[in-house]
Design a protein around this motif. Structure first.
Motif, short mmCIF file in Angstrom:
data_model
loop_
_atom_site.label_atom_id
_atom_site.label_comp_id
_atom_site.label_asym_id
_atom_site.label_seq_id
_atom_site.Cartn_x
_atom_site.Cartn_y
_atom_site.Cartn_z
N GLU A 26 51.84 72.68 -3.49
CA GLU A 26 50.45 72.77 -3.70
C GLU A 26 49.67 74.18 -3.32
OE1 GLU A 26 48.46 69.18 -2.19
OE2 GLU A 26 49.85 67.67 -3.19
N ASN A 27 50.17 74.37 -2.12
CA ASN A 27 49.66 75.59 -1.77
C ASN A 27 50.03 76.99 -2.81
OD1 ASN A 27 48.38 74.57 0.53
ND2 ASN A 27 49.87 74.97 1.81
N THR A 28 51.51 77.02 -3.17
CA THR A 28 51.82 78.01 -3.88
C THR A 28 50.95 77.77 -5.11
OG1 THR A 28 53.92 77.64 -2.84
CG2 THR A 28 54.00 78.83 -5.05
N GLU A 29 50.69 76.46 -5.81
CA GLU A 29 50.25 76.36 -7.15
C GLU A 29 48.51 77.20 -6.99
OE1 GLU A 29 50.34 72.65 -8.53
OE2 GLU A 29 52.58 72.60 -8.71
N GLU A 30 48.00 76.87 -5.62
CA GLU A 30 46.71 77.27 -5.57
C GLU A 30 46.65 78.70 -5.27
OE1 GLU A 30 43.54 75.85 -5.21
OE2 GLU A 30 44.84 74.10 -6.03
N LYS A 84 47.05 80.19 -8.95
CA LYS A 84 45.79 80.14 -9.54
C LYS A 84 44.62 81.20 -8.81
CE LYS A 84 45.56 75.26 -10.33
NZ LYS A 84 44.72 74.08 -10.19
N LEU A 85 44.63 81.47 -7.58
CA LEU A 85 43.79 82.24 -7.17
C LEU A 85 44.28 83.91 -7.42
CD1 LEU A 85 43.11 81.25 -3.37
CD2 LEU A 85 41.62 81.48 -5.08
N ALA A 86 45.49 83.83 -7.54
CA ALA A 86 46.34 85.39 -8.38
C ALA A 86 45.89 85.55 -9.56
CB ALA A 86 47.80 85.25 -7.95
N ARG A 87 45.92 84.38 -10.55
CA ARG A 87 45.34 84.65 -11.71
C ARG A 87 43.91 84.96 -11.78
NH1 ARG A 87 49.38 80.64 -12.60
NH2 ARG A 87 47.73 78.79 -12.25
N ALA A 88 43.02 84.19 -11.20
CA ALA A 88 41.70 84.28 -11.05
C ALA A 88 41.43 85.76 -10.68
CB ALA A 88 40.90 83.41 -10.02
N ALA A 89 41.99 86.25 -9.62
CA ALA A 89 41.96 87.76 -9.01
C ALA A 89 41.95 88.74 -10.27
CB ALA A 89 42.77 87.78 -7.97
N GLN A 90 43.19 88.45 -10.97
CA GLN A 90 43.77 89.23 -12.00
C GLN A 90 42.64 89.37 -13.13
OE1 GLN A 90 45.98 91.45 -11.91
NE2 GLN A 90 45.83 92.33 -13.93
#
Length: 107
Positions: A14-18, A21-27
């Motif tokens: 779950e942490n990895t998925e989060e 998601k944060l990395a994609r949002a930052a990108q």
């Protein structure tokens, strides 16, 4: 113990998925900033082009005004010249008329 390891693995997933998601949002956010910067640069170029066109138009307008002023001066000179030539022509006709009248009036 195996259950606690399973729970720990699920939490890590779950942490990895989060994090993903944060990395994609930052990108996505980074790309949005790049797009905005590109738009600002394009608008800056357009504004520069507009400023150059305005300067060129102002220069051409000034040149046109100067040309019109020269044309008005030329037109006034031509008008004076026509009046002068008309006066000279009338004077010549009068002199010729007086000479003819004088010759025929005094034989």
């Amino acid at each position: 113990s195996s259950t606690s390891q399973l729970v720990a693995l699920e939490a890590m997933d779950e942490n990895t998925e989060e994090l993903e998601k944060l990395a994609r949002a930052a990108q996505d956010l980074r790309q949005a900033f790049i797009d905005v910067e590109s738009l600002v640069n394009v608008q800056g170029e357009v504004i520069t082009d507009i400023e150059e066109h305005l300067a060129h138009t102002a220069n051409r307008t000034k040149e046109a005004e100067e040309e019109l002023a020269r044309a008005q001066v030329s037109q006034r000179r031509w008008c004076r010249y026509r009046w002068f030539m008309s006066f000279v022509l009338v004077a010549i006709i009068l002199v010729i008329g007086i000479m003819v009248f004088w010759e025929h009036g005094h034989p």
